[in-house]
Design a protein around this motif. Structure first.
Motif, PDB file in Angstrom:
ATOM      1  N   GLY A 114       0.815  -1.205   0.000  1.00  0.00           N
ATOM      2  CA  GLY A 114       0.000   0.000   0.000  1.00  0.00           C
ATOM      3  C   GLY A 114       0.849   1.255   0.000  1.00  0.00           C
ATOM      4  O   GLY A 114       0.571   2.209  -0.733  1.00  0.00           O
ATOM      5  N   ALA A 115       1.896   1.256   0.811  1.00  0.00           N
ATOM      6  CA  ALA A 115       2.791   2.407   0.861  1.00  0.00           C
ATOM      7  C   ALA A 115       3.497   2.614  -0.474  1.00  0.00           C
ATOM      8  O   ALA A 115       3.739   3.755  -0.896  1.00  0.00           O
ATOM      9  N   SER A 116       3.833   1.532  -1.157  1.00  0.00           N
ATOM     10  CA  SER A 116       4.493   1.635  -2.461  1.00  0.00           C
ATOM     11  C   SER A 116       3.576   2.303  -3.478  1.00  0.00           C
ATOM     12  O   SER A 116       4.013   3.150  -4.273  1.00  0.00           O
ATOM     13  N   PHE A 117       2.302   1.913  -3.486  1.00  0.00           N
ATOM     14  CA  PHE A 117       1.335   2.558  -4.383  1.00  0.00           C
ATOM     15  C   PHE A 117       1.226   4.048  -4.069  1.00  0.00           C
ATOM     16  O   PHE A 117       1.220   4.899  -4.964  1.00  0.00           O
ATOM     17  N   ALA A 118       1.099   4.349  -2.778  1.00  0.00           N
ATOM     18  CA  ALA A 118       0.950   5.744  -2.373  1.00  0.00           C
ATOM     19  C   ALA A 118       2.196   6.549  -2.736  1.00  0.00           C
ATOM     20  O   ALA A 118       2.105   7.677  -3.244  1.00  0.00           O
ATOM     21  N   PHE A 119       3.371   5.962  -2.509  1.00  0.00           N
ATOM     22  CA  PHE A 119       4.602   6.683  -2.824  1.00  0.00           C
ATOM     23  C   PHE A 119       4.773   6.843  -4.331  1.00  0.00           C
ATOM     24  O   PHE A 119       5.323   7.839  -4.799  1.00  0.00           O
ATOM     25  N   ALA A 120       4.290   5.862  -5.098  1.00  0.00           N
ATOM     26  CA  ALA A 120       4.333   5.984  -6.561  1.00  0.00           C
ATOM     27  C   ALA A 120       3.542   7.203  -7.021  1.00  0.00           C
ATOM     28  O   ALA A 120       3.937   7.896  -7.973  1.00  0.00           O
ATOM     29  N   GLY A 121       2.429   7.469  -6.327  1.00  0.00           N
ATOM     30  CA  GLY A 121       1.663   8.664  -6.652  1.00  0.00           C
ATOM     31  C   GLY A 121       2.449   9.929  -6.392  1.00  0.00           C
ATOM     32  O   GLY A 121       2.400  10.886  -7.179  1.00  0.00           O
ATOM     33  N   LEU A 122       3.236   9.951  -5.317  1.00  0.00           N
ATOM     34  CA  LEU A 122       4.073  11.114  -5.020  1.00  0.00           C
ATOM     35  C   LEU A 122       5.154  11.293  -6.073  1.00  0.00           C
ATOM     36  O   LEU A 122       5.429  12.396  -6.528  1.00  0.00           O
TER      37      LEU A 122
END
Length: 282
Positions: free
Chosen positions: A121-129
């Motif tokens: 989940g954090a990887s997806f969110a960080f990909a957005g950043l």
């Protein structure tokens, strides 16, 4: 449900800090130094008043207070100076991207490691950043502003980690703000300040309400959140700031930003889902 609602309220307060700071500074209502000082002074005043009414003690002479005040000062100074050149939403993206990386790294080394579900989940969110910060015709990031916001992110990550052990959130937050006042005031030695009545009002609202009371509430919620969850959930703040910045400050809202927003929201939903929360407490 109560923790969810309180956490959502805190995230809205955090996003409001970005909007109020950006509006005050780019509108020439106040300079970064004056805003930072007004913010921390009004936060200290409001919290001290609430603490006095409750009948509590500040507990200033503790090692944790010094660490909390130092990290809070780093965050407030970097945050205010960065918004000379960054949009509200973009600044929040950099800030909480750094926060997420820092808190996950700390957790992996010193505390409970994130679960696989949280990491995905954090990887997806960080990909957005990463998507929204990637250089392009629609996104130009000022390197000085980005560096200042990254320092603010390190300060806020430390402040959040310190808050995990807070036994008295209101007293601890009040003490942090009070000690931070002379630290932030040191900026006056190197920069003159220009303040208007509107700037004072914006700084007072940001300091007393969305910062002071918001941070006290955050310290109250933190012990009930697993550290990886606390790191990821803060990535909702840039999403709120981006949408509010577009609506209230006429900041650009491109297709890339919308896609990044969806990635961040999806990643948060995955990381803090019920199954992930159960894994946190095993």
């Amino acid at each position: 449900m109560r923790i969810f609602l309180l956490t959502a309220l805190v995230m809205i307060a955090f996003a409001a800090n970005s909007l109020l700071t950006r509006f005050a500074i780019i509108g020439d209502h106040i300079d970064p130094t004056g805003f930072a000082l007004m913010r921390v002074a009004s936060g200290a005043a409001v919290l001290a008043l609430v603490l006095w009414w409750r009948g509590g003690a500040l507990n200033l002479f503790q090692r944790q207070r010094a660490m909390g005040a130092a990290s809070l000062s780093l965050y407030i100074i970097g945050f205010s100076l960065a918004y000379l050149t960054l949009d509200a939403g973009l600044g929040a993206l950099i800030l909480f991207g750094v926060v997420q990386i820092s808190m996950f790294a700390y957790g992996a080394v010193f505390a409970r490691a994130p679960t696989s579900r949280q990491l995905i989940g954090a990887s997806f969110a960080f990909a957005g950043l990463v998507l929204v910060l990637w250089p392009g015709a629609q996104t130009q990031v000022n390197p000085t502003g980005a560096a200042l916001m990254a320092l603010a992110g390190l300060g806020w990550a430390a402040y959040t980690i310190i808050g995990k052990g807070s036994a008295d959130p209101l007293a601890n937050t009040a003490g942090n703000f009070l000690i931070s006042v002379p630290i932030v005031a040191c900026l006056l030695l190197v920069q003159t300040t220009q303040i208007t009545a509107t700037g004072l009002m914006l700084g007072a609202v940001c300091g007393g309400i969305t910062s002071g009371l918001g941070y006290a509430l955050w310290y109250a919620v933190l012990p009930k959140l697993a550290q990886p969850t606390a790191a990821v959930v803060q990535l909702s703040v840039p999403v709120i700031a981006i949408l509010a910045g577009a609506a209230l400050l006429a900041e650009p809202l491109s297709a890339k930003v919308i896609l990044a927003t969806l990635l961040v929201l999806g990643g948060i939903a995955l990381a803090v889902s019920a199954r992930s929360a159960q894994a946190d407490h095993k």
